[in-house]
Design a protein around this motif. Structure first.
Motif, PDB file in Angstrom:
ATOM      1  N   TYR A  57       0.829  -1.214   0.000  1.00 34.03           N
ATOM      2  CA  TYR A  57       0.000   0.000   0.000  1.00 34.03           C
ATOM      3  C   TYR A  57       0.860   1.259   0.000  1.00 34.03           C
ATOM      4  CZ  TYR A  57      -3.047   3.708   1.813  1.00 34.03           C
ATOM      5  OH  TYR A  57      -3.714   4.887   1.988  1.00 34.03           O
ATOM      6  N   VAL A  58       0.463   2.238  -0.805  1.00 27.95           N
ATOM      7  CA  VAL A  58       1.086   3.557  -0.811  1.00 27.95           C
ATOM      8  C   VAL A  58      -0.029   4.584  -0.677  1.00 27.95           C
ATOM      9  CG1 VAL A  58       2.487   5.222  -2.079  1.00 27.95           C
ATOM     10  CG2 VAL A  58       2.954   2.772  -2.319  1.00 27.95           C
ATOM     11  N   GLY A  59       0.056   5.441   0.327  1.00 25.95           N
ATOM     12  CA  GLY A  59      -0.955   6.470   0.532  1.00 25.95           C
ATOM     13  C   GLY A  59      -0.342   7.708   1.148  1.00 25.95           C
ATOM     14  N   THR A  60      -1.177   8.563   1.675  1.00 26.82           N
ATOM     15  CA  THR A  60      -0.699   9.782   2.315  1.00 26.82           C
ATOM     16  C   THR A  60      -1.051   9.750   3.799  1.00 26.82           C
ATOM     17  OG1 THR A  60      -2.755  10.946   1.767  1.00 26.82           O
ATOM     18  CG2 THR A  60      -0.924  11.144   0.215  1.00 26.82           C
ATOM     19  N   PHE A  61      -0.301  10.524   4.578  1.00 27.54           N
ATOM     20  CA  PHE A  61      -0.619  10.616   6.004  1.00 27.54           C
ATOM     21  C   PHE A  61      -0.620  12.072   6.442  1.00 27.54           C
ATOM     22  CE2 PHE A  61       4.036  10.472   6.180  1.00 27.54           C
ATOM     23  CZ  PHE A  61       4.339  11.417   7.162  1.00 27.54           C
ATOM     24  N   THR A  62      -1.389  12.339   7.487  1.00 26.38           N
ATOM     25  CA  THR A  62      -1.465  13.639   8.136  1.00 26.38           C
ATOM     26  C   THR A  62      -1.483  13.394   9.638  1.00 26.38           C
ATOM     27  OG1 THR A  62      -3.887  13.593   8.036  1.00 26.38           O
ATOM     28  CG2 THR A  62      -2.734  14.717   6.227  1.00 26.38           C
ATOM     29  N   PRO A  63      -1.288  14.431  10.444  1.00 28.44           N
ATOM     30  CA  PRO A  63      -1.333  14.240  11.897  1.00 28.44           C
ATOM     31  C   PRO A  63      -2.653  13.620  12.339  1.00 28.44           C
ATOM     32  CG  PRO A  63      -0.395  16.383  11.379  1.00 28.44           C
ATOM     33  CD  PRO A  63      -0.908  15.811  10.080  1.00 28.44           C
ATOM     34  N   GLY A  64      -2.563  12.686  13.279  1.00 28.22           N
ATOM     35  CA  GLY A  64      -3.746  12.009  13.790  1.00 28.22           C
ATOM     36  C   GLY A  64      -3.966  10.630  13.206  1.00 28.22           C
ATOM     37  N   GLN A  65      -3.179  10.245  12.192  1.00 27.43           N
ATOM     38  CA  GLN A  65      -3.363   8.920  11.596  1.00 27.43           C
ATOM     39  C   GLN A  65      -3.010   7.842  12.617  1.00 27.43           C
ATOM     40  OE1 GLN A  65      -0.600   7.273   8.536  1.00 27.43           O
ATOM     41  NE2 GLN A  65      -2.409   7.255   7.221  1.00 27.43           N
ATOM     42  N   LEU A  66      -3.842   6.805  12.677  1.00 28.40           N
ATOM     43  CA  LEU A  66      -3.644   5.692  13.608  1.00 28.40           C
ATOM     44  C   LEU A  66      -3.661   4.397  12.813  1.00 28.40           C
ATOM     45  CD1 LEU A  66      -3.422   5.019  16.687  1.00 28.40           C
ATOM     46  CD2 LEU A  66      -5.914   4.700  16.669  1.00 28.40           C
ATOM     47  N   ILE A  67      -2.542   3.661  12.814  1.00 28.50           N
ATOM     48  CA  ILE A  67      -2.397   2.446  12.012  1.00 28.50           C
ATOM     49  C   ILE A  67      -1.798   1.333  12.862  1.00 28.50           C
ATOM     50  CG2 ILE A  67      -1.057   1.376  10.142  1.00 28.50           C
ATOM     51  CD1 ILE A  67      -1.439   3.846   8.490  1.00 28.50           C
ATOM     52  N   LEU A  68      -2.372   0.144  12.742  1.00 29.55           N
ATOM     53  CA  LEU A  68      -1.851  -1.049  13.404  1.00 29.55           C
ATOM     54  C   LEU A  68      -1.231  -1.956  12.351  1.00 29.55           C
ATOM     55  CD1 LEU A  68      -1.583  -2.839  15.959  1.00 29.55           C
ATOM     56  CD2 LEU A  68      -3.857  -3.771  15.416  1.00 29.55           C
ATOM     57  N   THR A  69       0.050  -2.277  12.519  1.00 32.51           N
ATOM     58  CA  THR A  69       0.747  -3.165  11.576  1.00 32.51           C
ATOM     59  C   THR A  69       1.067  -4.486  12.259  1.00 32.51           C
ATOM     60  OG1 THR A  69       2.937  -2.267  12.183  1.00 32.51           O
ATOM     61  CG2 THR A  69       1.773  -1.239  10.329  1.00 32.51           C
TER      62      THR A  69
END
Length: 295
Positions: A57-69
């Motif tokens: 996956y390739v996307g964009t991020f901004t402050p506040g992004q929450l991701i579980l890997t």
């Protein structure tokens, strides 16, 4: 009170020896690199914008992004070129796969988290999760230790398991076992593509960059990223186009060439393959979302 650990490597253990480890880093940092490891990680982006890479996956991020890997799922967040120095860019909570699996064998209640953890092997972005709540949860967990930290984190995991507004990121569940040297080669290529995606980039060019033949590099790159090289390049270019469609009024034809595509038909085709809509419709939807937030 247990301090957050600013580790030189994400793979190092928290000196507290807690099962649940809290780490953070700013920008710039040597931790901003393509990498994979054996732990689950919950990432909260506190500042900056740029591109996020999770599996294929390739996307964009901004402050506040929450991701579980999930374990061995490669990931990276690359800041925009004009990003200033910040003290805290990424806050992460790490927890080991083996401990969770063993706990599930002993305590049936832990199996309630199984669907969440299985989804995490593709990477999960939690959509519209309240930023203030994420900050509060992270502060509470990082300031605690021992059993109190563990219980606080398990409570948050249960809350995230019940959060219905999410999306899976990687289309393939990867199990990247590349060593540090191989990961560094991928990191070099990803950085190069990110910085030069608007230009013509050839397979020979990037293979030479890391001292490999084209055929060896092609096999290696697909195994490491889940993409053929040209697929990955297109994903980065489409991500760049999405930013321009959202943040500018440039004509779509001009955006096509600025993103690195050499004809509008190919651009439209690749864009719809990856985003499910045309560039024009993507821009329209982005404008509607912006208007809704303002209202």
């Amino acid at each position: 009170m247990m301090p957050i650990t600013q580790t030189p490597e994400f793979e190092l253990k928290d000196p507290s020896l807690d099962t649940i480890r809290c780490v953070e880093h700013g920008h710039p940092s040597p931790l901003i690199r393509w990498h994979a490891h054996d732990d689950f990680e919950l990432h909260f982006i506190a500042a900056t914008t740029g591109k996020v890479f999770v599996g294929d996956y390739v996307g964009t991020f901004t402050p506040g992004q929450l991701i579980l890997t999930g374990p061995r799922l490669p990931h990276n967040w690359i800041c925009s070129n004009d990003t200033p120095t910040v003290d805290i860019r990424d806050r992460a909570i790490q927890f080991p796969e083996d401990s969770i699996l063993k706990a599930g064998e002993l305590l049936p209640e832990f199996t309630q988290l199984t669907p969440l953890l299985e989804r995490a092997r593709s990477g999960i972005e939690f959509i519209r999760y309240p930023v203030e709540l994420a900050q509060q949860r992270f502060e509470e967990i990082s300031q605690a230790s021992g059993l109190k930290r563990l219980l606080g984190f398990l409570s948050w995991l249960q809350e995230l398991a019940d959060w219905n507004d999410y999306r899976l990121l990687s289309t393939v569940q990867m199990n990247n076992t590349a060593n540090e040297g191989m990961q560094q080669k991928i990191n070099t290529v990803v950085d190069y593509i990110n910085e030069n995606c608007e230009q013509q980039i050839t397979l020979h060019e990037v293979a030479s960059l890391v001292g490999m033949s084209e055929s060896s590099f092609s096999r290696f790159f697909r195994k490491a990223t889940g993409n053929r090289f040209v697929e990955f390049l297109n994903r980065v270019r489409i991500s760049r186009a999405c930013i321009m469609l959202t943040e500018s009024d440039e004509q779509i034809t001009k955006i096509c060439y600025q993103a690195g595509f050499n004809n509008i038909a190919n651009f439209n085709r690749r864009f719809q393959e990856l985003k499910g809509v045309t560039p024009r419709e993507y821009r329209r939807q982005a404008q509607l979302r912006t208007a809704a937030r303002v209202a």
